[in-house]
Write a protein that holds these residues in place. Structure first.
Motif, PDB file in Angstrom:
ATOM      1  N   CYS A  74      -9.581 -27.114 -15.612  1.00  0.00           N
ATOM      2  CA  CYS A  74      -8.344 -26.350 -15.784  1.00  0.00           C
ATOM      3  C   CYS A  74      -7.370 -26.744 -14.685  1.00  0.00           C
ATOM      4  O   CYS A  74      -7.734 -27.397 -13.702  1.00  0.00           O
ATOM      5  N   GLU A  75      -6.134 -26.303 -14.860  1.00  0.00           N
ATOM      6  CA  GLU A  75      -5.092 -26.622 -13.874  1.00  0.00           C
ATOM      7  C   GLU A  75      -4.540 -25.378 -13.178  1.00  0.00           C
ATOM      8  O   GLU A  75      -3.725 -25.489 -12.273  1.00  0.00           O
ATOM      9  N   LEU A  76      -4.966 -24.214 -13.637  1.00  0.00           N
ATOM     10  CA  LEU A  76      -4.539 -22.961 -13.020  1.00  0.00           C
ATOM     11  C   LEU A  76      -5.647 -21.933 -13.177  1.00  0.00           C
ATOM     12  O   LEU A  76      -6.190 -21.756 -14.270  1.00  0.00           O
ATOM     13  N   VAL A  77      -5.983 -21.268 -12.074  1.00  0.00           N
ATOM     14  CA  VAL A  77      -6.969 -20.182 -12.094  1.00  0.00           C
ATOM     15  C   VAL A  77      -6.257 -18.904 -11.665  1.00  0.00           C
ATOM     16  O   VAL A  77      -5.585 -18.870 -10.626  1.00  0.00           O
ATOM     17  N   ILE A  78      -6.398 -17.866 -12.485  1.00  0.00           N
ATOM     18  CA  ILE A  78      -5.760 -16.579 -12.196  1.00  0.00           C
ATOM     19  C   ILE A  78      -6.839 -15.504 -12.103  1.00  0.00           C
ATOM     20  O   ILE A  78      -7.457 -15.147 -13.111  1.00  0.00           O
ATOM     21  N   PRO A  79      -7.113 -14.978 -10.915  1.00  0.00           N
ATOM     22  CA  PRO A  79      -8.059 -13.859 -10.818  1.00  0.00           C
ATOM     23  C   PRO A  79      -7.372 -12.568 -11.257  1.00  0.00           C
ATOM     24  O   PRO A  79      -6.255 -12.264 -10.818  1.00  0.00           O
ATOM     25  N   ALA A  80      -8.014 -11.819 -12.118  1.00  0.00           N
ATOM     26  CA  ALA A  80      -7.465 -10.542 -12.590  1.00  0.00           C
ATOM     27  C   ALA A  80      -8.605  -9.533 -12.648  1.00  0.00           C
ATOM     28  O   ALA A  80      -8.985  -9.053 -13.716  1.00  0.00           O
ATOM     29  N   ILE A  81      -9.149  -9.235 -11.488  1.00  0.00           N
ATOM     30  CA  ILE A  81     -10.321  -8.356 -11.426  1.00  0.00           C
ATOM     31  C   ILE A  81      -9.989  -7.005 -10.819  1.00  0.00           C
ATOM     32  O   ILE A  81     -10.885  -6.249 -10.446  1.00  0.00           O
ATOM     33  N   GLY A  82      -8.698  -6.724 -10.717  1.00  0.00           N
ATOM     34  CA  GLY A  82      -8.304  -5.409 -10.223  1.00  0.00           C
ATOM     35  C   GLY A  82      -7.252  -5.487  -9.146  1.00  0.00           C
ATOM     36  O   GLY A  82      -6.991  -6.546  -8.579  1.00  0.00           O
ATOM     37  N   GLN A  83      -6.619  -4.326  -8.889  1.00  0.00           N
ATOM     38  CA  GLN A  83      -5.599  -4.232  -7.855  1.00  0.00           C
ATOM     39  C   GLN A  83      -5.900  -3.084  -6.906  1.00  0.00           C
ATOM     40  O   GLN A  83      -6.565  -2.115  -7.282  1.00  0.00           O
ATOM     41  N   ASP A  84      -5.379  -3.205  -5.701  1.00  0.00           N
ATOM     42  CA  ASP A  84      -5.471  -2.154  -4.695  1.00  0.00           C
ATOM     43  C   ASP A  84      -4.069  -1.753  -4.264  1.00  0.00           C
ATOM     44  O   ASP A  84      -3.130  -2.554  -4.342  1.00  0.00           O
ATOM     45  N   PRO A  85      -3.911  -0.529  -3.785  1.00  0.00           N
ATOM     46  CA  PRO A  85      -2.622  -0.143  -3.219  1.00  0.00           C
ATOM     47  C   PRO A  85      -2.346  -0.935  -1.940  1.00  0.00           C
ATOM     48  O   PRO A  85      -3.267  -1.308  -1.213  1.00  0.00           O
ATOM     49  N   ASP A  86      -1.076  -1.189  -1.677  1.00  0.00           N
ATOM     50  CA  ASP A  86      -0.641  -1.818  -0.429  1.00  0.00           C
ATOM     51  C   ASP A  86       0.022  -0.739   0.409  1.00  0.00           C
ATOM     52  O   ASP A  86       1.159  -0.338   0.152  1.00  0.00           O
ATOM     53  N   LEU A  87      -0.696  -0.245   1.405  1.00  0.00           N
ATOM     54  CA  LEU A  87      -0.204   0.863   2.227  1.00  0.00           C
ATOM     55  C   LEU A  87       0.268   0.401   3.595  1.00  0.00           C
ATOM     56  O   LEU A  87       0.275   1.172   4.559  1.00  0.00           O
ATOM     57  N   ASP A  88       0.688  -0.862   3.695  1.00  0.00           N
ATOM     58  CA  ASP A  88       1.167  -1.381   4.977  1.00  0.00           C
ATOM     59  C   ASP A  88       2.354  -0.591   5.502  1.00  0.00           C
ATOM     60  O   ASP A  88       2.618  -0.585   6.713  1.00  0.00           O
ATOM     61  N   TYR A  89       3.079   0.085   4.614  1.00  0.00           N
ATOM     62  CA  TYR A  89       4.255   0.837   5.057  1.00  0.00           C
ATOM     63  C   TYR A  89       3.896   2.027   5.945  1.00  0.00           C
ATOM     64  O   TYR A  89       4.747   2.589   6.627  1.00  0.00           O
ATOM     65  N   LEU A  90       2.615   2.420   5.934  1.00  0.00           N
ATOM     66  CA  LEU A  90       2.211   3.497   6.835  1.00  0.00           C
ATOM     67  C   LEU A  90       2.234   3.038   8.286  1.00  0.00           C
ATOM     68  O   LEU A  90       2.544   3.806   9.190  1.00  0.00           O
ATOM     69  N   GLY A  91       1.907   1.758   8.520  1.00  0.00           N
ATOM     70  CA  GLY A  91       1.962   1.194   9.860  1.00  0.00           C
ATOM     71  C   GLY A  91       1.041   1.903  10.835  1.00  0.00           C
ATOM     72  O   GLY A  91       0.098   2.602  10.461  1.00  0.00           O
ATOM     73  N   GLU A  92       1.323   1.719  12.104  1.00  0.00           N
ATOM     74  CA  GLU A  92       0.498   2.353  13.139  1.00  0.00           C
ATOM     75  C   GLU A  92       0.713   3.861  13.163  1.00  0.00           C
ATOM     76  O   GLU A  92      -0.195   4.633  13.409  1.00  0.00           O
ATOM     77  N   ASP A  93       1.957   4.271  12.901  1.00  0.00           N
ATOM     78  CA  ASP A  93       2.244   5.701  12.856  1.00  0.00           C
ATOM     79  C   ASP A  93       2.017   6.179  11.430  1.00  0.00           C
ATOM     80  O   ASP A  93       2.921   6.232  10.604  1.00  0.00           O
ATOM     81  N   ASP A  94       0.765   6.510  11.144  1.00  0.00           N
ATOM     82  CA  ASP A  94       0.409   6.840   9.758  1.00  0.00           C
ATOM     83  C   ASP A  94       0.628   8.301   9.411  1.00  0.00           C
ATOM     84  O   ASP A  94       0.280   8.758   8.334  1.00  0.00           O
ATOM     85  N   PHE A  95       1.200   9.079  10.333  1.00  0.00           N
ATOM     86  CA  PHE A  95       1.528  10.485  10.109  1.00  0.00           C
ATOM     87  C   PHE A  95       0.302  11.326   9.771  1.00  0.00           C
ATOM     88  O   PHE A  95       0.424  12.398   9.187  1.00  0.00           O
ATOM     89  N   GLY A  96      -0.871  10.825  10.116  1.00  0.00           N
ATOM     90  CA  GLY A  96      -2.089  11.563   9.802  1.00  0.00           C
ATOM     91  C   GLY A  96      -2.481  11.495   8.345  1.00  0.00           C
ATOM     92  O   GLY A  96      -3.350  12.243   7.897  1.00  0.00           O
ATOM     93  N   ILE A  97      -1.842  10.603   7.585  1.00  0.00           N
ATOM     94  CA  ILE A  97      -2.166  10.459   6.169  1.00  0.00           C
ATOM     95  C   ILE A  97      -3.485   9.707   6.037  1.00  0.00           C
ATOM     96  O   ILE A  97      -3.589   8.544   6.416  1.00  0.00           O
TER      97      ILE A  97
END
Length: 651
Positions: free
Chosen positions: A492-515
């Motif tokens: 093949c010439e292209l492989v696409i993994p599609a086994i699931g997604q996770d949330p991207d919570l990088d916006y919480l940063g170091e100051d996660d507000f206790g979340i």
């Protein structure tokens, strides 16, 4: 252990007054011990019997209150048997509790069985079941009232809930029998208004919902489930095709400001209900259009984006401001939002693809996609992306199916799906798999990738190993095991993994507000209110639950909006009786897949028109077409109107 238990939910009656379980009988008691902060649950009365948890619960007084609510609040009054029988039961129980009952009242009540069997629907019929059970198993208590030996004790708190098996299984808890009845009566505007009480994006959920409601449809026990999802689309299509504007009038302004992060199903839903309450709502989204994963993760042949835009425009018509191209953590911080708004809802979705865990996927090779959702988004937004002649997609869910089908539309000559289990175990909707097969997608089942095969830093194939199914894993599916020495390469010439997604919570940063976050990197909310551990910040949808379905996100958005409204107007986020009873009934369960419905089948499900054949893979035109309204009425007539009433007594 409950001191007194009488139940038929498990198929047996258990007398546990002595504190010992009846010999040979196992009862899985699913009721919580307490109801909100009001006290202990004394008993639950509903469609299959009665569960008594506290021995001092006055079952006769509870039965009287239960039947009063059934007759005055829930019975539609459209059929004589139900209206008359419930009234007779109500009056007889009222006389008994008032000390005016006679022995013949008990016989009159018991003689109503045959009359109730003639009801238009199952509400009155099933509502009589727990009353008949109390007559049979608490006869002495009735006799004590009739003999003047007993009077009602201190008033108990009672809470009731109208439900149905399909309503209970719907994460948005839409009143499904009601809107189907309205479609049957050609009242399409009323049907859509009923849907919008719990779900504002009917055009979306009428097309791409996995319809768990249909898995709890009693009609399926005699022939086929009612086409609940498509009937939802019928109501929505009627409004759109007749160029009608929804009759929505927000309440007076409250002066409160709310920020909703994410214009996906959860965010749009949350904003919709908050705006109706009179709050000033703004939505920001990192994409250039509304819909979140629905817009860029579900192709137009399944969900036309102009209809998704229409749903967002309806939300905006309530006074909601929507600003696109704004990403939390890049263009604005959570601390800024918290300072500027009275409450914040996080509906940021799950856009981070899960890694396959195979050799070479982290090397940056040409011909390896970061993930299925990234590929679909690039195609949807018209971003530069090359789809070669031969591609391999790894996964078994709807995203994987969408990828192999989109690749054909983008020019691939051979689109192959690799899945480590069999077709039977695929989490994708079966009809989506059928559609992919019709479009000439090739399937490699019981195969798992082990490494990328490359030349000059470019993918030229993927090595896979054959698998065989072993014992069931935690999900109940048989766990796939590799067959040693069975590796081979799929060019093949292209492989696409599609086994699931996770949330991207990088916006919480170091100051996660206790979340707090789960180990799956999703946001933790508390008490069913959708509020995080940071006061005033709520979350819902995929970022709170993990990558799930549109209808789950809608349910989260509505629940959050209700709790946020209470937080904004009363200073506290809490569950009210509607929320609590919704959860209690859902925990208890309504659908019985072993029930003998007692009717003849043979009325088969109506299907909407559909574009067939592999040639449809040459474009993005919608495949499943609008169901003609005459056909929709015929389908609506198959509904058994399976309403149920449950009630708790709180001591």
């Amino acid at each position: 252990m409950a001191q007194v238990v009488f139940s038929s939910w498990e198929g047996k009656i258990v007398d546990n007054r002595s504190g010992e379980a009846a010999e040979g009988v196992s009862l899985k008691l699913k009721l919580p011990e307490t109801y909100l902060s009001e006290g202990k649950i004394g008993a639950f009365m509903g469609w299959d019997g009665v569960v008594v948890m506290e021995k001092d619960t006055d079952v006769v007084a509870m039965a009287a209150e239960y039947m009063k609510r059934v007759q005055e609040k829930h019975c539609c009054g459209k059929c004589t048997p139900g209206k008359r029988a419930t009234k007779v039961l109500q009056d007889a129980l009222a006389r008994i509790v008032a000390g005016q009952g006679k022995e013949e009242d008990l016989q009159v009540m018991e003689d109503l069985t045959s009359l109730l069997e003639q009801c238009k629907c199952t509400l009155c019929m099933t509502a009589a079941v727990p009353v008949f059970h109390t007559l049979k198993y608490f006869r002495d208590d009735y006799q004590a009232y009739i003999n003047g030996e007993r009077t009602p004790g201190p008033a108990k708190s009672y809470q009731d809930k109208l439900t149905a098996p399909c309503m209970d299984k719907c994460p948005a808890h839409i009143d499904i029998p009601a809107y189907i009845e309205e479609i049957k009566e050609l009242r399409y505007t009323d049907a859509l208004s009923t849907i919008r009480r719990n779900m504002p994006i009917a055009a979306v959920c009428g097309r791409v919902c996995p319809h768990p409601c249909e898995k709890a449809c009693r009609r399926a026990l005699v022939d086929e489930p009612v086409s609940i999802m498509v009937l939802k689309r019928v109501a929505s299509d009627h409004e759109w095709m007749h160029h009608q504007a929804p009759p929505l009038v927000p309440k007076a302004p409250t002066g409160k400001k709310i920020m909703v992060v994410g214009a996906g199903p959860a965010g749009l839903t949350c904003a919709y209900y908050l705006a109706l309450e009179g709050h000033k709502v703004k939505i920001i989204d990192m994409l250039s259009e509304p819909g979140g994963t629905v817009a860029v993760g579900i192709p137009d042949y399944r969900m036309p984006r102009h209809l998704l835009q229409r749903e967002a425009d309806i939300v905006a018509s309530l006074g909601v401001e929507i600003e696109y191209g704004v990403k939390l953590g890049r263009d604005v911080s959570l601390s800024q939002l918290k300072e500027q708004y009275d409450a914040v809802f996080l509906g940021t979705g799950a856009f981070k693809s899960k890694p396959m865990g195979v050799e070479g996927e982290d090397k940056g090779y040409d011909g390896f996609s970061p993930g299925g959702i990234h590929y679909l988004r690039a195609v949807a937004l018209g971003q530069p992306i090359e789809t070669p002649k031969r591609i391999v997609v790894v996964g078994g869910g709807n995203t994987a199916i969408d990828c192999v089908r989109v690749a054909l539309r983008e020019g691939a000559e051979e689109s192959i799906l690799v899945y480590r289990r069999t077709r039977k175990e695929m989490p994708a909707e079966p009809y989506e798999v059928d559609d992919a097969e019709e479009e000439n997608v090739k399937f490699e089942f019981l195969r798992n990738p082990t490494r990328l095969v490359t030349e000059d830093n470019r993918v030229v194939g993927v090595e896979v190993i054959k698998m065989e199914l072993g014992e069931p894993d935690e999900s109940g599916r048989r766990s796939p095991q590799p067959v040693p020495g069975s590796e081979y390469v799929i060019p093949c010439e292209l492989v696409i993994p599609a086994i699931g997604q996770d949330p991207d919570l990088d916006y919480l940063g170091e100051d996660d507000f206790g979340i707090k976050q789960t180990r799956w990197k999703s946001i933790v909310t508390k008490g069913g209110t959708m509020m995080t551990d940071c006061e005033g910040i709520f979350a819902g949808g995929d970022c709170e639950y993990g990558a799930m379905t549109v209808v789950v996100a809608v349910g989260h958005g509505r629940r959050a909006a209700r709790a946020m409204h209470r937080y904004l107007t009363e200073g506290k986020a809490y569950l009210d009786d509607e929320d609590a009873m919704e959860d209690l009934v859902n925990q208890f369960g309504v659908f019985n897949d072993k029930e003998n419905v007692g009717i003849l089948g043979g009325l088969h499900r109506e299907h909407q028109p559909k574009v067939n054949g592999a040639e449809r893979a040459t474009n993005y035109d919608e495949i499943e077409l609008a169901m003609p309204e005459s056909q929709a009425v015929a389908e609506a007539e198959r509904c058994l109107r399976c309403y149920r009433v449950g009630m708790v007594a709180v001591n």
